[in-house]
Design a protein around this motif. Structure first.
Motif, mmCIF file in Angstrom:
data_model
loop_
_atom_site.group_PDB
_atom_site.id
_atom_site.type_symbol
_atom_site.label_atom_id
_atom_site.label_comp_id
_atom_site.label_asym_id
_atom_site.label_seq_id
_atom_site.Cartn_x
_atom_site.Cartn_y
_atom_site.Cartn_z
ATOM 1 N N LEU A 118 -11.112 -41.749 -33.870
ATOM 2 C CA LEU A 118 -10.461 -42.227 -32.647
ATOM 3 C C LEU A 118 -8.983 -42.523 -32.890
ATOM 4 N N TYR A 119 -8.678 -43.069 -34.096
ATOM 5 C CA TYR A 119 -7.281 -43.330 -34.424
ATOM 6 C C TYR A 119 -6.489 -42.027 -34.448
ATOM 7 N N GLU A 120 -7.036 -41.003 -35.090
ATOM 8 C CA GLU A 120 -6.328 -39.723 -35.177
ATOM 9 C C GLU A 120 -6.143 -39.090 -33.797
ATOM 10 N N MET A 121 -7.156 -39.242 -32.938
ATOM 11 C CA MET A 121 -7.024 -38.695 -31.580
ATOM 12 C C MET A 121 -5.906 -39.408 -30.822
ATOM 13 N N GLY A 122 -5.844 -40.738 -30.983
ATOM 14 C CA GLY A 122 -4.766 -41.482 -30.353
ATOM 15 C C GLY A 122 -3.406 -41.137 -30.935
ATOM 16 N N HIS A 123 -3.389 -40.923 -32.247
ATOM 17 C CA HIS A 123 -2.144 -40.541 -32.927
ATOM 18 C C HIS A 123 -1.625 -39.209 -32.394
ATOM 19 N N MET A 124 -2.514 -38.242 -32.239
ATOM 20 C CA MET A 124 -2.099 -36.930 -31.729
ATOM 21 C C MET A 124 -1.624 -37.032 -30.282
ATOM 22 N N ARG A 125 -2.208 -37.956 -29.524
ATOM 23 C CA ARG A 125 -1.820 -38.111 -28.127
ATOM 24 C C ARG A 125 -0.458 -38.793 -28.000
ATOM 25 N N LEU A 126 -0.212 -39.816 -28.834
ATOM 26 C CA LEU A 126 1.024 -40.580 -28.738
ATOM 27 C C LEU A 126 2.181 -39.888 -29.444
ATOM 28 N N GLY A 127 1.904 -39.229 -30.565
ATOM 29 C CA GLY A 127 2.946 -38.555 -31.324
ATOM 30 C C GLY A 127 3.695 -39.495 -32.245
ATOM 31 N N GLU A 128 4.693 -38.952 -32.917
ATOM 32 C CA GLU A 128 5.517 -39.697 -33.872
ATOM 33 C C GLU A 128 6.977 -39.577 -33.447
ATOM 34 N N GLU A 129 7.642 -40.689 -33.465
ATOM 35 C CA GLU A 129 9.075 -40.680 -33.186
ATOM 36 C C GLU A 129 9.851 -40.705 -34.504
ATOM 37 N N PRO A 130 10.992 -40.014 -34.558
ATOM 38 C CA PRO A 130 11.702 -39.364 -33.449
ATOM 39 C C PRO A 130 11.354 -37.899 -33.257
#
Length: 395
Positions: A118-130
């Motif tokens: 679930l964490y990885e799914m959320g990570h892929m949805r939110l992305g990484e800045e910048p």
């Protein structure tokens, strides 16, 4: 010959073995579209399960054997269309069995596995800045990357669909093409930007790239010459860039090692060295424990810390840079490049203070092939072996 695959094979990101299993599953799907022997269904499931065990997204390759099974004009021994059959279920069962045997703790410790998934799914949805803001469109990001890092074969693959569409050869490739279409959709919708996500597409690009010849094959000799020349040029360019990659990695010293040597040579033992992040993969190995913030905070690995000089981590904070006043500063393009692209005010202030207070003493780099070509900003995982590390000394 595709530089994308060659480069990632040198440091073995998990996407490389995943691509191997994806390619094998696609091969089984092509065979299912032909004879469709029981062995092909079993192998398609086995390779798909191993692809998912290597990296969860690999389970998507199961689309290929299912599409191959449902292709029109596939008949069983009784002469009926084999739309309802036990064999797709056999593929699914083989995939589940292969996954469970090679990733048993996904089930044995389901509580933690579920939380991590679930964490990885959320990570892929939110992305990484910048990175997300620097490349806001996943479609443009992956399209441009695939075009350049396959030296044009990605573009020829689109032409290959046209060429194969006129012939019976397209039919057994519908399974791999369906997988590729879903895969492109998934990675383009994700907000995490890495080049390596395109690796499972390379087997399909290879198949369709040569199909471009059929699209251009006409009766006039000059068209046949073009039809043969385009894939040949793309493959030749791929070999050339891949050879350049291999030569750079083999003959040129690693910039991170060079930067460490410069620090040891130029910075007195009783002086401190500033860094943006904790020592990690992109930076000079100024500490034997250089696995990044998480590893350095681990009680076991922290015992192995042995910095070459006192380290002061400032982040991209101009205030900490002013007050911490390290004697020297080591900065990598990994830490600042994307922030510069999005014109982040805090990062720009930090770099201005760094320039004012620290003089450039050494630049350690080896050029990354294709970076900057046509304005291309190579993603981080293209630059993993090609960082640019600067050493600055207080003015």
């Amino acid at each position: 010959v595709m530089p994308l695959h060659v480069l990632h094979s040198t440091y073995a990101t998990v996407d490389v073995p995943q691509t191997l299993f994806v390619a094998l599953a696609l091969l089984a799907a092509v065979r299912i579209a032909g004879e469709g022997a029981p062995r092909d269904y079993l192998l398609a499931g086995l390779w798909a399960g191993l692809a998912a065990s290597t990296k969860y997204g690999g389970a998507l390759v199961l689309i290929a054997p299912v599409v191959a099974h449902l292709l029109p004009a596939r008949s069983d021994r009784t002469g009926g269309v084999a739309l309802v059959s036990i064999w797709p279920l056999v593929s699914l069962g083989a995939a589940l069995l292969a996954f469970v045997l090679t990733s048993p703790y996904t089930l044995l410790d389901w509580t933690h596995a579920r939380a991590d998934i679930l964490y990885e799914m959320g990570h892929m949805r939110l992305g990484e800045e910048p990175a997300r803001s620097a490349d806001p469109s996943g479609w443009i990001f992956h399209g441009r990357n695939l075009l350049l890092t396959t030296t044009g074969l990605g573009a020829l693959a689109l032409l290959g669909v046209v060429g194969l569409g006129r012939r019976r050869q397209l039919r057994p490739l519908l399974g791999p093409m369906a997988f590729a279409a879903v895969w492109i959709l998934v990675i383009s919708q994700a907000n995490v930007r890495y080049l390596r996500y395109e690796l499972p597409l390379t087997p399909v690009v290879a198949l369709l790239g040569v199909g471009a010849t059929l699209a251009l094959w006409g009766r006039r000799p000059e068209w046949r010459l073009v039809a043969l020349a385009l894939p040949t040029i793309a493959v030749g360019l791929g070999l050339g860039v891949s050879a350049r990659l291999a030569d750079a990695l083999r003959t040129r010293p690693d910039p991170r090692d060079l930067a460490r040597d410069e620090v040891v040579r130029r910075v007195p033992p009783d002086r401190a060295v500033g860094m943006v992040w904790e020592p990690w993969f992109h930076s000079a190995p100024l500490d034997r424990c250089n696995g990044g913030q998480a590893l350095r905070r681990n009680p076991l690995w922290a015992r192995y810390s042995e910095p070459v000089r006192e380290l002061r981590v400032t982040g991209l904070d101009p205030g900490q840079l002013r007050t911490g006043r390290p004697w020297a500063y080591v900065v990598s393009n990994f830490e600042v490049r994307d922030w510069q692209r999005v014109k982040d005010r805090n990062a720009l202030d930090f770099l201005r203070v760094l320039e004012e207070q620290y003089a450039l003493a050494a630049v350690c780099a080896r050029p990354a092939p294709l970076d900057g070509l046509g304005g291309w900003h190579a993603p981080q995982d293209w630059l993993y072996p090609f960082p640019t590390v600067e050493l600055r000394l207080r003015r």
